[in-house]
Scaffold this active site. Sequence first.
Site, short mmCIF file in Angstrom:
data_model
loop_
_atom_site.label_atom_id
_atom_site.label_comp_id
_atom_site.label_asym_id
_atom_site.label_seq_id
_atom_site.Cartn_x
_atom_site.Cartn_y
_atom_site.Cartn_z
N ASP A 41 -11.83 0.21 12.17
CA ASP A 41 -13.15 0.23 12.80
C ASP A 41 -13.53 1.68 13.09
O ASP A 41 -12.69 2.46 13.55
CB ASP A 41 -13.12 -0.58 14.10
CG ASP A 41 -14.51 -0.83 14.66
OD1 ASP A 41 -15.15 0.15 15.10
OD2 ASP A 41 -14.94 -1.99 14.68
N ILE A 42 -14.76 2.05 12.83
CA ILE A 42 -15.22 3.42 13.01
C ILE A 42 -15.29 3.82 14.50
O ILE A 42 -15.23 4.99 14.85
CB ILE A 42 -16.59 3.63 12.33
CG1 ILE A 42 -16.90 5.11 12.20
CG2 ILE A 42 -17.70 2.88 13.04
CD1 ILE A 42 -18.08 5.40 11.27
N HIS A 110 -17.56 -10.01 9.57
CA HIS A 110 -16.37 -9.18 9.74
C HIS A 110 -15.55 -9.67 10.92
O HIS A 110 -16.07 -9.99 11.97
CB HIS A 110 -16.70 -7.70 9.88
CG HIS A 110 -17.67 -7.34 10.95
ND1 HIS A 110 -19.04 -7.54 10.82
CD2 HIS A 110 -17.50 -6.78 12.16
CE1 HIS A 110 -19.65 -7.11 11.91
NE2 HIS A 110 -18.73 -6.64 12.75
N LEU A 111 -14.26 -9.75 10.68
CA LEU A 111 -13.29 -10.15 11.70
C LEU A 111 -12.76 -8.90 12.38
O LEU A 111 -12.27 -7.99 11.72
CB LEU A 111 -12.12 -10.90 11.05
CG LEU A 111 -10.94 -11.23 11.97
CD1 LEU A 111 -11.33 -12.32 12.97
CD2 LEU A 111 -9.73 -11.66 11.16
N HIS A 112 -12.88 -8.86 13.72
CA HIS A 112 -12.27 -7.78 14.49
C HIS A 112 -10.81 -8.13 14.73
O HIS A 112 -10.49 -9.24 15.14
CB HIS A 112 -12.98 -7.61 15.84
CG HIS A 112 -14.33 -6.99 15.72
ND1 HIS A 112 -14.53 -5.63 15.81
CD2 HIS A 112 -15.55 -7.55 15.50
CE1 HIS A 112 -15.81 -5.37 15.66
NE2 HIS A 112 -16.45 -6.52 15.46
#
Length: 156
Positions: A41-42, A110-112
Amino acid sequence: MSGNESDSTLDETCIFCMIANDRDKETEVIRKNKELVCFRDIDPAAPHHYLVVPIQHIHSCYSLNRGHIGLVKQMAEMGKAVLQDQGITDMKDIRLGFHRPPYTSVDHLHLHVLAPTSKISKYMQYRFIPQTERFVTEKGLRKHLKDNPPSAKHPL
């Protein structure tokens, strides 16, 4: 991919489509298979914060149906495998889940994948509280898809 309720195969305006299809050279892909890609993740909320995205463009968790249960499970499996590769051994101290629109920053499913949960930054914790209006866990999403008829809209 089962369920095929995707918006399209590739959206040239979607950063996650560009990453998943090797068109973004700045993002390091950690793991990839025929259907999924995982990268950092950015703006990480925890020491380990990854995103698992389908290569095929799917708008959000609201775009899913029963036919996507396997996809959601595969996303979680990839996320856990990446955590294990990174040395995370306590699988009870992880969080896997999806933001629900309008709380998504990128309109591509999107899956965190966060670990350890105990070290999610205090100022970002509210974004990842399970089963809230903002965030649904991977298990919660799979249960919702299984328990609700295809015609049932949203309320996850």
